[in-house]
Motif scaffolding. Structure first.
Motif, PDB file in Angstrom:
ATOM      1  N   LEU A 141       0.834  -1.205   0.000  1.00 46.43           N
ATOM      2  CA  LEU A 141       0.000   0.000   0.000  1.00 46.43           C
ATOM      3  C   LEU A 141       0.871   1.258   0.000  1.00 46.43           C
ATOM      4  N   LEU A 142       1.850   1.295   0.905  1.00 44.45           N
ATOM      5  CA  LEU A 142       2.720   2.477   1.007  1.00 44.45           C
ATOM      6  C   LEU A 142       3.441   2.745  -0.312  1.00 44.45           C
ATOM      7  N   SER A 143       3.943   1.680  -0.935  1.00 43.39           N
ATOM      8  CA  SER A 143       4.685   1.841  -2.183  1.00 43.39           C
ATOM      9  C   SER A 143       3.786   2.344  -3.304  1.00 43.39           C
ATOM     10  N   ARG A 144       2.625   1.726  -3.469  1.00 43.99           N
ATOM     11  CA  ARG A 144       1.739   2.083  -4.574  1.00 43.99           C
ATOM     12  C   ARG A 144       1.150   3.478  -4.418  1.00 43.99           C
ATOM     13  N   GLU A 145       0.917   3.903  -3.179  1.00 43.46           N
ATOM     14  CA  GLU A 145       0.355   5.235  -2.952  1.00 43.46           C
ATOM     15  C   GLU A 145       1.426   6.295  -2.690  1.00 43.46           C
ATOM     16  N   ARG A 146       2.693   5.857  -2.716  1.00 40.51           N
ATOM     17  CA  ARG A 146       3.836   6.760  -2.517  1.00 40.51           C
ATOM     18  C   ARG A 146       3.707   7.501  -1.183  1.00 40.51           C
ATOM     19  N   LEU A 147       3.548   6.725  -0.138  1.00 46.04           N
ATOM     20  CA  LEU A 147       3.390   7.266   1.208  1.00 46.04           C
ATOM     21  C   LEU A 147       4.587   6.897   2.074  1.00 46.04           C
ATOM     22  N   ARG A 148       4.889   7.783   3.014  1.00 46.17           N
ATOM     23  CA  ARG A 148       5.887   7.479   4.038  1.00 46.17           C
ATOM     24  C   ARG A 148       5.150   7.048   5.306  1.00 46.17           C
ATOM     25  N   PRO A 149       5.639   6.020   6.014  1.00 44.18           N
ATOM     26  CA  PRO A 149       4.963   5.604   7.240  1.00 44.18           C
ATOM     27  C   PRO A 149       4.760   6.737   8.240  1.00 44.18           C
ATOM     28  N   ALA A 150       5.728   7.643   8.326  1.00 42.59           N
ATOM     29  CA  ALA A 150       5.630   8.737   9.300  1.00 42.59           C
ATOM     30  C   ALA A 150       4.474   9.682   8.995  1.00 42.59           C
ATOM     31  N   GLN A 151       3.960   9.660   7.761  1.00 44.15           N
ATOM     32  CA  GLN A 151       2.793  10.474   7.413  1.00 44.15           C
ATOM     33  C   GLN A 151       1.494   9.873   7.933  1.00 44.15           C
ATOM     34  N   CYS A 152       1.516   8.566   8.188  1.00 40.04           N
ATOM     35  CA  CYS A 152       0.274   7.796   8.283  1.00 40.04           C
ATOM     36  C   CYS A 152      -0.199   7.588   9.714  1.00 40.04           C
ATOM     37  N   VAL A 153      -1.520   7.566   9.845  1.00 39.25           N
ATOM     38  CA  VAL A 153      -2.177   7.178  11.092  1.00 39.25           C
ATOM     39  C   VAL A 153      -3.082   5.996  10.770  1.00 39.25           C
ATOM     40  N   MET A 154      -2.841   4.864  11.421  1.00 36.96           N
ATOM     41  CA  MET A 154      -3.678   3.674  11.222  1.00 36.96           C
ATOM     42  C   MET A 154      -4.772   3.663  12.277  1.00 36.96           C
ATOM     43  N   VAL A 155      -6.023   3.544  11.824  1.00 32.36           N
ATOM     44  CA  VAL A 155      -7.188   3.545  12.714  1.00 32.36           C
ATOM     45  C   VAL A 155      -7.859   2.188  12.571  1.00 32.36           C
ATOM     46  N   GLU A 156      -7.975   1.439  13.665  1.00 31.97           N
ATOM     47  CA  GLU A 156      -8.210  -0.002  13.537  1.00 31.97           C
ATOM     48  C   GLU A 156      -8.756  -0.550  14.854  1.00 31.97           C
ATOM     49  N   ASP A 157      -9.572  -1.608  14.771  1.00 28.68           N
ATOM     50  CA  ASP A 157     -10.062  -2.248  16.001  1.00 28.68           C
ATOM     51  C   ASP A 157      -9.189  -3.423  16.430  1.00 28.68           C
ATOM     52  N   SER A 158      -8.163  -3.763  15.650  1.00 28.72           N
ATOM     53  CA  SER A 158      -7.280  -4.890  15.965  1.00 28.72           C
ATOM     54  C   SER A 158      -5.933  -4.389  16.468  1.00 28.72           C
ATOM     55  N   ALA A 159      -5.615  -4.713  17.719  1.00 30.12           N
ATOM     56  CA  ALA A 159      -4.330  -4.308  18.291  1.00 30.12           C
ATOM     57  C   ALA A 159      -3.175  -4.981  17.556  1.00 30.12           C
ATOM     58  N   ALA A 160      -3.370  -6.219  17.094  1.00 28.07           N
ATOM     59  CA  ALA A 160      -2.303  -6.930  16.382  1.00 28.07           C
ATOM     60  C   ALA A 160      -1.945  -6.220  15.082  1.00 28.07           C
ATOM     61  N   ASN A 161      -2.947  -5.715  14.377  1.00 26.98           N
ATOM     62  CA  ASN A 161      -2.676  -4.997  13.136  1.00 26.98           C
ATOM     63  C   ASN A 161      -1.980  -3.669  13.412  1.00 26.98           C
TER      64      ASN A 161
END
Length: 214
Positions: A153-173
């Motif tokens: 996902l990061l590669s195809r959308e040309r994103l840096r992890p530091a830009q991203c906020v993951m919002v999720e109900d799974s702690a493992a993810n």
């Protein structure tokens, strides 16, 4: 980082809508019946296999592919059949307002199949709120919490992890998201918060009021 530069990665089920009352019971039953047919086991054993693979690999499908050579497209088609999906989708209409208020790009990042995920978003009237929808097929079945899916996902959308906020109900993810350098938001009612979670909210609707904590 400016607010507009932030990128939000939203899980779908039990994050943007409540899948617990109707959808998850239906999917779990369909998966159990699929395993019964595939392996010739009874309902109790099929349920144990489903749960074991989900716990170990993040999805039941991953275990079935790994250990039984299951065709993922056939599995997803068979286990995500709904006679009346609109009646089963439970969500808050305030979600649209919340997403509109949230600065930055937004993506759905889900282990669900594309046909189901887009149908749910259309039922909620939310698909236009997102810049893209990443589902298990687009991830080439490298589903969360696999780092490979995140990296694709990061590669195809040309994103840096530091830009991203993951919002999720799974702690493992979220643990995988943090390993890559993302901020993490856990949607859960339980008060316990793992060390890799930056923010816990009971509802995704509360997100705009807590941006300062991210």
């Amino acid at each position: 980082m400016t607010a507009a530069a932030r990128v939000w990665l939203f899980d779908l089920d039990n994050t943007l809508h409540d899948a617990s009352p109707h959808i998850f019971p239906h999917i779990h039953r369909s998966m159990r019946e699929y395993i019964e047919r595939l392996l010739g086991v009874d309902a109790a054993e099929a349920a144990r296999i489903r749960e074991r693979y989900w716990t170990r690999y993040g999805t039941t499908l991953a275990g079935l592919m790994r250990h039984h050579g299951v065709d993922p497209h056939h599995f997803l088609a068979e286990t995500h059949r709904f006679e009346d999906l609109p009646r089963m989708v439970v969500f808050d209409r305030a979600l649209g307002t919340m997403l509109a208020r949230l600065p930055g790009r937004k993506f759905v990042f889900s282990n669900a199949p594309t046909r189901y995920a887009t149908a749910v978003l259309d039922i909620m009237g939310m698909r236009h709120r997102f810049d893209g929808v990443w589902t298990i097929e687009r991830l080439r079945f490298e589903q969360k919490p696999s780092l490979a899916g995140f990296r694709r996902l990061l590669s195809r959308e040309r994103l840096r992890p530091a830009q991203c906020v993951m919002v999720e109900d799974s702690a493992a993810n979220l643990k995988s998201a943090r390993r890559l350098g993302m901020k993490t938001v856990l949607i859960a009612r339980e008060p316990r918060v793992p060390a890799w979670v930056d923010l816990r909210l009971q509802s995704v609707l509360d997100l705009p009021r807590h941006l300062g904590k991210l």
